[in-house]
Design a protein around this motif. Structure first.
Motif, mmCIF file in Angstrom:
data_model
loop_
_atom_site.group_PDB
_atom_site.id
_atom_site.type_symbol
_atom_site.label_atom_id
_atom_site.label_comp_id
_atom_site.label_asym_id
_atom_site.label_seq_id
_atom_site.Cartn_x
_atom_site.Cartn_y
_atom_site.Cartn_z
ATOM 1 N N TYR A 141 0.824 -1.214 0.000
ATOM 2 C CA TYR A 141 0.000 0.000 0.000
ATOM 3 C C TYR A 141 0.859 1.265 0.000
ATOM 4 O O TYR A 141 0.528 2.247 -0.659
ATOM 5 C CB TYR A 141 -0.900 -0.037 1.236
ATOM 6 N N LYS A 142 1.969 1.236 0.709
ATOM 7 C CA LYS A 142 2.810 2.422 0.874
ATOM 8 C C LYS A 142 3.740 2.679 -0.311
ATOM 9 O O LYS A 142 4.325 3.747 -0.439
ATOM 10 C CB LYS A 142 3.665 2.286 2.140
ATOM 11 N N THR A 144 4.016 3.809 -3.241
ATOM 12 C CA THR A 144 3.488 4.627 -4.339
ATOM 13 C C THR A 144 4.585 5.094 -5.290
ATOM 14 O O THR A 144 4.282 5.608 -6.373
ATOM 15 C CB THR A 144 2.760 5.857 -3.772
ATOM 16 N N LYS A 153 -2.154 1.780 -3.743
ATOM 17 C CA LYS A 153 -2.861 2.531 -2.709
ATOM 18 C C LYS A 153 -4.246 2.959 -3.208
ATOM 19 O O LYS A 153 -5.256 2.799 -2.505
ATOM 20 C CB LYS A 153 -2.055 3.760 -2.301
ATOM 21 N N ASP A 157 -7.790 1.755 -1.575
ATOM 22 C CA ASP A 157 -8.693 2.774 -1.030
ATOM 23 C C ASP A 157 -10.054 2.741 -1.725
ATOM 24 O O ASP A 157 -11.101 2.801 -1.065
ATOM 25 C CB ASP A 157 -8.068 4.168 -1.172
ATOM 26 N N TRP A 179 2.046 0.596 6.653
ATOM 27 C CA TRP A 179 1.333 1.102 5.490
ATOM 28 C C TRP A 179 1.588 2.598 5.241
ATOM 29 O O TRP A 179 1.079 3.169 4.272
ATOM 30 C CB TRP A 179 -0.167 0.849 5.625
#
Length: 348
Positions: A141-142, A144, A153, A157, A179
């Motif tokens: 998730y982190k 990016t 991410k 979301d 995350w």
């Protein structure tokens, strides 16, 4: 032994041909519906491909698309046969075509039945695929800034907001991964340093969840950080604040969604299967009842139609034995050079 023999006067053959013509067009439309349902399911699965670990579940939409297209061709020819069925001079042209036609039609009808079974039986594969896929999605998730994971991410979301879910099994899955990207952490902060040092892997773990886990139905502003710390928030008890964030895990939400979709598709395809079987049975009766008319001066005589000329076992052997013989011949011809080499003797 003839199976399911029936008598067909001329008027009954006419009604059978007319009814079968209408039924074949209905089955053609049903085949198109089957194809488009397969396309729709394929699109829905591709939408969440980032949170799915394998492609085995794509066997269902692929099978639906194949049998849908095959159904269009099968029922088109069934309609053509119906048009020529009552003309004794034109029907014999289909005589050599009917047997392979029934073989192909039976095969694709079996595939349609297989698609129905798979649509109800894929829950285990779907759940395993989502379990691993969501776990990796939360873990990345982190990332990016990492190529190939830039939109992870955004995917997670959107997924959590759309399906009103949080985490893989539940919201506590976010407590087990870092995350929050390092680029947004203040490493000069004592709290950040202590949290990283307290973890054997050097990760920054917190009892927090992303904003997408927040439940808009909550009567209070969303609490997404320090979820398990009652003293950090006024008038707060994390075990009873069920409306604050989504409690249900995304795996459960997605499994329920896709299984509901597959069960609906399975019910529709089962109805299509019944129509397709009706077409094949009716066409078989029409073909066998018209065979007796060929060569007769009076085309309006009463004839007999049947489903199988022999018993089911004998009919199965009649179709399968030639295929087995071809396979055996191929095996023998493939092994002939080795056998010849093994029997070669040296001159004395």
């Amino acid at each position: 032994m003839v199976v399911m023999k029936m008598k067909f006067p001329f008027a009954k053959r006419v009604k059978l041909a007319q009814g079968l013509w209408l039924l074949s067009w209905l089955a053609t439309v049903a085949g198109a519906v089957t194809f488009f349902m397969g396309c729709f399911l394929k699109i829905e699965l591709r939408k969440r491909a980032e949170v799915m670990d394998n492609t085995e579940i794509h066997a269902v939409p692929h099978t639906l698309m194949i049998v849908g297209l095959a159904s269009l061709g099968i029922n088109y020819f069934a309609g053509r046969i119906c048009q020529d069925a009552l003309d004794a001079s034109r029907f014999p042209q289909w005589k050599n075509f009917v047997k392979p036609f029934f073989c192909g039609s039976s095969f694709f009808t079996f595939l349609m039945l297989l698609a129905v079974i798979m649509s109800y039986a894929m829950k285990g594969n779907l759940e395993d695929s989502l379990k691993i896929g969501l776990k990796n999605g939360i873990r990345f998730y982190k990332d990016t800034d990492t190529p190939g994971r830039c939109f992870q991410k955004q995917t997670i979301d959107r997924l959590q907001m759309e399906f009103k879910c949080c985490g893989n099994t539940n919201y506590r899955d976010w407590f087990e991964v870092q995350w929050i990207s390092n680029r947004y952490l203040d490493f000069s902060s004592k709290e950040v340093k202590n949290r990283i040092r307290s973890n054997v892997d050097g990760r920054y773990l917190v009892d927090s969840v992303p904003f997408s886990c927040c439940n808009p139905s909550s009567p209070r502003p969303c609490i997404q950080h320090r979820l398990t710390n009652n003293s950090a928030h006024y008038n707060y008890e994390h075990e009873t604040e069920e409306l604050n964030i989504f409690i249900r895990g995304c795996r459960e939400a997605l499994v329920n969604y896709y299984m509901g979709l597959m069960n609906t598709i399975g019910a529709v395809v089962l109805s299509v299967l019944v129509i397709q079987v009706s077409v094949l049975v009716s066409l078989r009766y029409l073909q066998t009842s018209m065979d007796a008319v060929v060569g007769q001066e009076n085309a309006e005589i009463e004839t007999e139609g049947y489903l199988l000329e022999k018993s089911l076992k004998e009919t199965f052997s009649e179709y399968v034995d030639p295929v087995l013989k071809i396979l055996l011949l191929n095996q023998v011809s493939a092994g002939t050079p080795e056998a010849g080499a093994a029997t070669t003797t040296t001159p004395s």
